[in-house]
Design a protein around this motif. Structure first.
Motif, PDB file in Angstrom:
ATOM      1  N   MET A  45       0.846  -1.179   0.000  1.00  0.00           N
ATOM      2  CA  MET A  45       0.000   0.000   0.000  1.00  0.00           C
ATOM      3  C   MET A  45       0.886   1.235   0.000  1.00  0.00           C
ATOM      4  O   MET A  45       1.879   1.293   0.706  1.00  0.00           O
ATOM      5  CB  MET A  45      -0.915  -0.001   1.213  1.00  0.00           C
ATOM      6  N   THR A  46       0.496   2.224  -0.736  1.00  0.00           N
ATOM      7  CA  THR A  46       1.210   3.480  -0.744  1.00  0.00           C
ATOM      8  C   THR A  46       0.814   4.246   0.514  1.00  0.00           C
ATOM      9  O   THR A  46      -0.360   4.535   0.725  1.00  0.00           O
ATOM     10  CB  THR A  46       0.841   4.298  -2.006  1.00  0.00           C
ATOM     11  N   GLY A  51      -2.921   5.682   0.029  1.00  0.00           N
ATOM     12  CA  GLY A  51      -3.699   4.458   0.155  1.00  0.00           C
ATOM     13  C   GLY A  51      -4.154   3.929  -1.179  1.00  0.00           C
ATOM     14  O   GLY A  51      -4.879   2.950  -1.239  1.00  0.00           O
ATOM     15  N   PHE A  52      -3.760   4.576  -2.269  1.00  0.00           N
ATOM     16  CA  PHE A  52      -4.231   4.148  -3.584  1.00  0.00           C
ATOM     17  C   PHE A  52      -3.659   2.802  -3.986  1.00  0.00           C
ATOM     18  O   PHE A  52      -4.380   1.974  -4.501  1.00  0.00           O
ATOM     19  CB  PHE A  52      -3.863   5.206  -4.640  1.00  0.00           C
ATOM     20  N   ARG A  99      -3.373  -0.246  -3.392  1.00  0.00           N
ATOM     21  CA  ARG A  99      -3.934  -1.229  -2.471  1.00  0.00           C
ATOM     22  C   ARG A  99      -3.627  -2.674  -2.850  1.00  0.00           C
ATOM     23  O   ARG A  99      -3.325  -3.490  -1.992  1.00  0.00           O
ATOM     24  CB  ARG A  99      -5.442  -1.013  -2.421  1.00  0.00           C
ATOM     25  N   TRP A 100      -3.748  -3.034  -4.109  1.00  0.00           N
ATOM     26  CA  TRP A 100      -3.645  -4.425  -4.533  1.00  0.00           C
ATOM     27  C   TRP A 100      -2.366  -4.661  -5.332  1.00  0.00           C
ATOM     28  O   TRP A 100      -1.913  -3.808  -6.074  1.00  0.00           O
ATOM     29  CB  TRP A 100      -4.833  -4.825  -5.408  1.00  0.00           C
ATOM     30  N   GLN A 136      -2.366 -10.490  -6.018  1.00  0.00           N
ATOM     31  CA  GLN A 136      -3.697 -10.521  -5.418  1.00  0.00           C
ATOM     32  C   GLN A 136      -4.787 -10.495  -6.491  1.00  0.00           C
ATOM     33  O   GLN A 136      -5.807 -11.168  -6.357  1.00  0.00           O
ATOM     34  CB  GLN A 136      -3.874  -9.344  -4.459  1.00  0.00           C
ATOM     35  N   THR A 161      -0.742  -2.778 -12.203  1.00  0.00           N
ATOM     36  CA  THR A 161      -0.967  -2.119 -10.917  1.00  0.00           C
ATOM     37  C   THR A 161      -0.335  -0.740 -10.969  1.00  0.00           C
ATOM     38  O   THR A 161       0.635  -0.503 -11.695  1.00  0.00           O
ATOM     39  CB  THR A 161      -0.367  -2.911  -9.737  1.00  0.00           C
ATOM     40  N   ASP A 219       0.570   3.030  -8.552  1.00  0.00           N
ATOM     41  CA  ASP A 219       0.782   3.640  -7.241  1.00  0.00           C
ATOM     42  C   ASP A 219      -0.032   4.908  -7.025  1.00  0.00           C
ATOM     43  O   ASP A 219      -0.254   5.304  -5.892  1.00  0.00           O
ATOM     44  CB  ASP A 219       2.266   3.970  -7.038  1.00  0.00           C
ATOM     45  N   ASP A 231      -9.896  -0.205  -8.108  1.00  0.00           N
ATOM     46  CA  ASP A 231      -8.937   0.505  -7.263  1.00  0.00           C
ATOM     47  C   ASP A 231      -7.685   0.813  -8.078  1.00  0.00           C
ATOM     48  O   ASP A 231      -7.767   1.538  -9.051  1.00  0.00           O
ATOM     49  CB  ASP A 231      -8.647  -0.286  -5.986  1.00  0.00           C
ATOM     50  N   ASN A 232      -6.547   0.227  -7.713  1.00  0.00           N
ATOM     51  CA  ASN A 232      -5.289   0.507  -8.425  1.00  0.00           C
ATOM     52  C   ASN A 232      -4.951  -0.551  -9.473  1.00  0.00           C
ATOM     53  O   ASN A 232      -3.848  -0.561 -10.005  1.00  0.00           O
ATOM     54  CB  ASN A 232      -4.131   0.624  -7.432  1.00  0.00           C
ATOM     55  N   GLY A 283     -11.555  -8.249  -2.475  1.00  0.00           N
ATOM     56  CA  GLY A 283     -11.678  -7.559  -1.208  1.00  0.00           C
ATOM     57  C   GLY A 283     -13.049  -7.588  -0.583  1.00  0.00           C
ATOM     58  O   GLY A 283     -13.247  -7.063   0.496  1.00  0.00           O
TER      59      GLY A 283
END
Length: 118
Positions: free
Chosen positions: A1-2, A6-7, A9-10, A14, A63, A65, A91-92, A117
């Motif tokens: 996780m950054t 928080g971006f 995430r994965w 995963q 993915t 960041d 998400d990311n 998630g």
């Protein structure tokens, strides 16, 4: 996780695990390998390709960041209108499912990633 946003995430691992958990074929996972002069953005943190049933051209999972890094890819892919039914962002993560699959079959990959998630 950054830590700052928080971006991030994965991880790619995963994302692939979520696809496998949904019973989808995930074969021949490899780091994406593009020529140095290839036109796509280099804003991703991870880039993996993988195959599945009935697929010649591999799927692509990226993915990121930051939202800006993801947006660079999204804008680059926007010019390929035929990719739209095969593109999903969670998400990311950005998943581009191979156009070798009909849109109905690619929807299973997109749905599996969406459940990540949950």
């Amino acid at each position: 996780m950054t830590p700052d946003t928080g971006f991030g995430r994965w991880s790619a691992e995963q994302g692939l695990a979520a696809l496998r958990a949904a019973g989808l074929p995930v074969r021949d996972v490899a780091a994406a390998d593009w020529a140095p002069d290839a036109p796509q953005p280099r804003t991703h943190r991870q880039a993996v390709t993988f195959g599945g049933a009935g697929v010649t051209d591999p799927h692509l999972l990226l993915t990121f960041d930051t939202p800006e890094a993801l947006e660079a890819w999204r804008l680059w892919l926007a010019r390929y209108w035929k990719a739209r039914p095969y593109l999903h962002v969670k998400d990311n993560l950005l998943l581009l499912v191979s156009r070798d699959l009909p849109p109905e079959a690619s929807a299973a990959y997109l749905a599996a990633l969406e459940r990540l998630g949950s």
